[in-house]
Design a protein around this motif. Structure first.
Motif, mmCIF file in Angstrom:
data_model
loop_
_atom_site.group_PDB
_atom_site.id
_atom_site.type_symbol
_atom_site.label_atom_id
_atom_site.label_comp_id
_atom_site.label_asym_id
_atom_site.label_seq_id
_atom_site.Cartn_x
_atom_site.Cartn_y
_atom_site.Cartn_z
ATOM 1 N N PHE B 220 7.417 3.178 3.178
ATOM 2 C CA PHE B 220 8.253 3.277 2.073
ATOM 3 C C PHE B 220 7.713 2.481 0.828
ATOM 4 N N ASP B 221 7.833 3.202 -0.350
ATOM 5 C CA ASP B 221 7.345 2.403 -1.419
ATOM 6 C C ASP B 221 5.652 2.039 -1.205
ATOM 7 N N GLY B 222 5.155 3.057 -0.801
ATOM 8 C CA GLY B 222 3.618 2.935 -0.486
ATOM 9 C C GLY B 222 2.860 1.902 0.423
ATOM 10 N N ARG B 223 4.099 1.371 1.496
ATOM 11 C CA ARG B 223 3.456 0.500 2.479
ATOM 12 C C ARG B 223 4.079 0.510 3.768
ATOM 13 N N ILE B 224 3.771 0.022 4.666
ATOM 14 C CA ILE B 224 4.521 0.357 6.020
ATOM 15 C C ILE B 224 5.525 -0.724 6.150
ATOM 16 N N TRP B 243 18.873 2.922 5.910
ATOM 17 C CA TRP B 243 18.767 1.817 6.838
ATOM 18 C C TRP B 243 17.613 0.972 6.572
ATOM 19 N N VAL B 244 16.340 1.712 6.646
ATOM 20 C CA VAL B 244 15.072 1.099 6.548
ATOM 21 C C VAL B 244 14.936 0.664 5.077
ATOM 22 N N LYS B 245 15.509 1.365 4.150
ATOM 23 C CA LYS B 245 15.452 1.080 2.886
ATOM 24 C C LYS B 245 15.857 -0.194 2.444
ATOM 25 N N ALA B 248 14.127 -3.237 3.828
ATOM 26 C CA ALA B 248 12.908 -3.412 3.317
ATOM 27 C C ALA B 248 13.111 -4.013 1.717
ATOM 28 N N ASN B 249 14.311 -3.483 1.110
ATOM 29 C CA ASN B 249 14.752 -4.289 -0.225
ATOM 30 C C ASN B 249 15.240 -5.608 0.251
ATOM 31 N N MET B 250 15.731 -6.147 1.351
ATOM 32 C CA MET B 250 16.405 -7.405 1.544
ATOM 33 C C MET B 250 15.063 -8.090 1.887
#
Lengths: 469, 254
Positions: B220-224, B243-245, B248-250
């Motif tokens: 996501f966004d260029g990285r794992i 869910w993953v996004k 990741a944002n958190m």
């Protein structure tokens, strides 16, 4: 004896040489041929050599070439020349009826003119004018008009020898006829072979026409060929041009097609200094079929110019033009394809495609379609592309372990193969395919032997004979 | 086998991979999943050597060598294989001359004699069976006029012929019906060995029903942003990428 006067421009020299050598030039030509030559000389005097002011010579300037101090052979040189000794290679699977012209003159092997048991006549035009004047007179100058082209006029004025082929009604000539046109001279030579092929009703004939030079000397060959396909005749014409860098080769070929006849023409230019092919095809009657293909692989300062004129003069005819070229270094190519559809030529199908691959920034191609359509129920298309090798395809090949060099070669071969596949005879297709491959690998040069005979049949490490899969 | 450290890649100034890390050992199958436009195909292209990208930072080591020192064809000869998401059509180049050239260039690189025509034909027949190619596929121009399914089978067929150490399959499942998917998966499974590794790039969990991965990574966004075992793929399937996004944002916010 070769004749040369070097103080005058080439045109004037030719005009004066004509009268000085008239008895030799006339030889045993028919009165009809001699009448034709007088008219043609006047037409040449009027038109002269082509120059870039002419629309169809805009991109091909021959003025420097014309400054050459050319010599001319107005008499057949009887010097010993054993063609068999030069072409010592075995002919593998391509069995041809082979004839040779040296410096424009027919080389007699056994006889100047051979009449096969099926009635087919193959041999020297000069001899045919003596033995079969009625056939020659009926066709000579009937497709190639001196008034329309300075080169045709010049050739016609100096008609002496060349290939003559006559195929009687219903006869299929089993072996392809192979014409090997050799220039071998220590001095710059201007030669003008004149060829004629007549396929009577339902006849079927293949002509393989090879142009070679044995030396790197300057030469100018101004060839005119007339082909007459009578109803239902099938004529396949393959031209292989592999000439030295100092050679200039002008070939004007005229096809006249009668009802339901079929012509395939394939011009493969592998090497040459200056190559100009004028291909004029007239579809005189209904249901004729013309498949015109060309491939030019040029590099260094080579110049190749293909001019196609296809004249749909009758209803329901088909024509297709496919000309492809690969240009390297500073090479230059010109393509002009004209499709003329006359008012009566309804239901015409006429297609044209010219595709070019430029390998360098210096290589240059001028491509022009001309469509002139006077009928309303026709299907015509034309297309021209000029481009480089597809980078996506290059990466795909390299991503499998293929080197950049080999990937380029594979792609170039693939590009050229579309034209090679248009060759109807399998053995010839393989052989020419092989020559094209060698040419693209830089392994084919103009050599002192006929490459068509001698081309190496051994497979390269990475290529595979598709016919065996 | 493959070690990617802090890799950042851009195209025309736009960063696509940003601090990407991945370690792959022989015998492993890694699945890389993620929404569109997160850099999955870029990763595959960079490993294979496509020149359109700029590597701004980081390194890739393949079997102890710096991958960026190797031309695409050298990478291939050293055992890297990319199964293309969009296989390229090359009119006029036959499958047979293509693959024979590729095999023999690889053999030359490894110091082996070229394969003879007969050997090659035998090998080709054998590998055709593996991916259930019945047509005279080998006689045709590369991918020309192939259906979507045929093109993907053809990628696996090439992989079978070239026997790579590291295969990267970029969206090999896209556009495949269930039967073709099984054939492709079956081919990949048969080629699995303790000596080679596979990276499967996919959008959906579907292919992973047939090729069981050892690791699943979410890009996501260029990285794992998340790694796990095959159950992660199932979780993604039910919960979606949102869910993953969110996770990741958190994480980024903290």
């Amino acid at each position: 004896m070769t004749t040369s006067i070097n103080t005058l421009p080439l045109k004037d020299r030719l005009l004066s040489l004509f009268y000085e050598n008239l008895p030799h030039i006339k030889g045993n030509a028919t009165p009809v041929a001699n009448r034709l030559r007088e008219q043609a000389l006047a037409a040449f005097e009027r038109q002269g050599f082509p120059n870039p002011k002419l629309e169809n010579w805009r991109f091909s300037d021959i003025s420097l070439l014309l400054e050459t101090d050319f010599a001319f052979d107005f008499r057949n040189q009887s010097r010993p020349f054993d063609i068999e000794k030069i072409f010592t290679c075995d002919v593998y699977d391509l069995d041809t009826f082979s004839v040779t012209l040296l410096n424009g003159w027919f080389v007699y092997k056994n006889a100047p003119l051979t009449r096969l048991s099926n009635g087919t006549i193959i041999g020297s035009l000069a001899k045919a004018m003596e033995v079969y004047p009625e056939i020659v007179d009926k066709y000579l100058g009937k497709a190639a008009f001196a008034e329309k082209s300075g080169l045709v006029a010049l050739n016609t004025a100096f008609i002496q020898d060349g290939l003559f082929v006559y195929v009687p009604e219903g006869v299929t000539v089993e072996k392809p006829i192979q014409l090997i046109n050799i220039v071998d001279s220590q001095v710059p030579l201007l030669l003008q072979p004149r060829h004629m092929l007549i396929a009577e009703k339902g006849a079927n004939v293949t002509l393989v026409h090879c142009d070679h030079s044995l030396t790197h000397n300057v030469s100018l060959t101004n060839t005119v060929m007339e082909v007459f396909a009578h109803p239902q005749a099938v004529v396949d014409h393959y031209k292989i041009q592999n000439k030295g860098r100092n050679s200039a080769l002008f070939t004007s070929t005229f096809f006249h097609l009668q009802k339901a006849s079929k012509v395939t023409s394939n011009i493969i230019t592998l090497n040459g200094g200056f190559t100009r092919n004028n291909l004029n095809v007239t579809l005189l009657e209904t249901e004729t079929h013309a498949d015109l293909n060309g491939l030019y692989l040029v590099d260094r300062n080579q110049h190749v110019d293909n001019q196609v004129i296809i004249d749909h003069a009758a209803q329901g005819c088909f024509s297709n033009q496919l000309f492809k070229g690969i240009l390297d270094d500073q090479a230059r190519a010109v393509f002009s394809g004209k499709i003329m559809v006359r008012r009566e030529a309804q239901q015409t199908l006429a297609y044209q495609n010219n595709k070019n691959l430029l390998l360098t920034n210096e290589a240059k191609v001028n491509t022009q379609p001309h469509l002139e359509i006077y009928a309303d129920d026709v299907k015509c298309s034309h297309g021209a592309t000029v481009g480089q090798l597809d980078p996506n395809a290059m990466f795909y090949l390299r991503s499998r372990g293929i080197s950049e060099k080999n990937a380029r070669q594979l792609m170039m071969l693939a590009f050229a193969d579309e034209v090679v596949q248009k060759i109807n005879i399998e053995a010839l297709r393989q052989r020419i395919g092989n020559m094209v491959e060698k040419r693209l690998k830089g392994e084919l040069s103009i050599c002192d032997q006929c490459v068509l005979h001698c081309s190496d049949k051994g497979h390269t490490t990475f290529n595979i004979d598709m016919s065996k899969i | 086998m493959l070690s990617i450290k802090d890799l950042s890649v851009s195209i025309n100034g736009k960063t696509i991979l940003d601090g990407f890390n991945l370690e792959i050992k022989a015998g492993e199958v890694h699945a890389i999943m993620g929404p569109n436009g997160t850099g999955k195909s870029t990763l595959a292209s960079v490993i294979a050597g496509r020149e359109m990208f700029d590597v701004d930072r980081g390194e890739i080591t393949y079997r102890g060598q710096n991958l960026f020192d190797m031309a695409p064809e050298i990478r291939a000869r050293e055992g890297i294989f990319l199964g293309f998401q969009y296989p390229v059509e090359i009119p006029g180049v036959s499958m047979a001359s293509f693959m024979r050239t590729a095999i023999n260039e690889k053999r030359k690189h490894l110091g082996l004699d070229p394969m003879s025509g007969a050997e090659f034909l035998k090998l080709m027949e054998e590998k055709k069976k593996l991916v259930e190619i019945h047509s005279k596929l080998t006689n045709r121009s590369v991918n020309e006029g192939f259906s979507g399914g045929e093109k993907k089978k053809n990628e696996i067929f090439q992989m079978a012929l070239l026997e790579p150490r590291l295969a990267i399959l970029d969206e090999t499942d896209s556009g495949l019906d269930i039967d073709a998917l099984k054939v492709v998966a079956n081919g990949v499974n048969k080629l699995r060995s303790p000596e080679n590794a596979t990276i499967i790039i996919t959008h959906y969990q579907r292919l992973l029903d047939f090729i069981i991965p050892d690791y699943v990574h979410v890009l996501f966004d260029g990285r794992i942003v998340k790694s796990g075992d095959k159950s992660l793929a199932l979780e993604l399937e039910s919960k979606g990428y949102e869910w993953v996004k969110k996770e990741a944002n958190m994480a980024a916010a903290h």
